[in-house]
Design a protein around this motif. Sequence first.
Motif, short mmCIF file in Angstrom:
data_model
loop_
_atom_site.label_atom_id
_atom_site.label_comp_id
_atom_site.label_asym_id
_atom_site.label_seq_id
_atom_site.Cartn_x
_atom_site.Cartn_y
_atom_site.Cartn_z
N HIS A 62 -31.28 -24.48 -60.86
CA HIS A 62 -32.47 -25.10 -61.43
C HIS A 62 -32.26 -25.26 -62.93
O HIS A 62 -31.78 -24.34 -63.59
N VAL A 63 -32.65 -26.40 -63.47
CA VAL A 63 -32.62 -26.62 -64.91
C VAL A 63 -34.03 -26.37 -65.41
O VAL A 63 -34.97 -27.06 -65.01
N ILE A 64 -34.18 -25.38 -66.27
CA ILE A 64 -35.49 -25.09 -66.86
C ILE A 64 -35.76 -26.08 -67.98
O ILE A 64 -36.82 -26.68 -68.05
N TYR A 65 -34.79 -26.24 -68.85
CA TYR A 65 -34.85 -27.31 -69.84
C TYR A 65 -33.44 -27.63 -70.30
O TYR A 65 -32.54 -26.81 -70.18
N LYS A 66 -33.26 -28.83 -70.80
CA LYS A 66 -31.97 -29.24 -71.36
C LYS A 66 -32.25 -30.25 -72.44
O LYS A 66 -32.65 -31.38 -72.17
N LYS A 67 -32.07 -29.82 -73.68
CA LYS A 67 -32.30 -30.72 -74.81
C LYS A 67 -31.03 -31.47 -75.17
O LYS A 67 -31.07 -32.62 -75.52
N ASP A 68 -29.89 -30.77 -75.09
CA ASP A 68 -28.57 -31.35 -75.32
C ASP A 68 -27.55 -30.36 -74.78
O ASP A 68 -27.93 -29.39 -74.13
N LYS A 69 -26.26 -30.59 -75.05
CA LYS A 69 -25.26 -29.69 -74.45
C LYS A 69 -25.22 -28.32 -75.12
O LYS A 69 -24.53 -27.42 -74.65
#
Length: 81
Positions: A9-16
Amino acid sequence: MSNQGFKKHVIYKKDKWNMMNVEVQGTKIILTEITDQWGEESHTFIGRPAMMNWAKERFSKERFTGSEEEWDAIMLAFSEV
């Protein structure tokens, strides 16, 4: 060892460099947080209640610097794990 059956699951991803992912391995939950400030941190929880307690502390509304919509989205993502 194969990771078949593990749910990610991705909780958040702003950038790498700024992201939080959760991998569920049965009752064990492994959370990986990557930030450009602190590097990579991993947390292992036994069960969802332990993870949710951590999330409520880590993202307390009083200390959260983002918008209310961002906070709601993060907490929703945790609740869907």
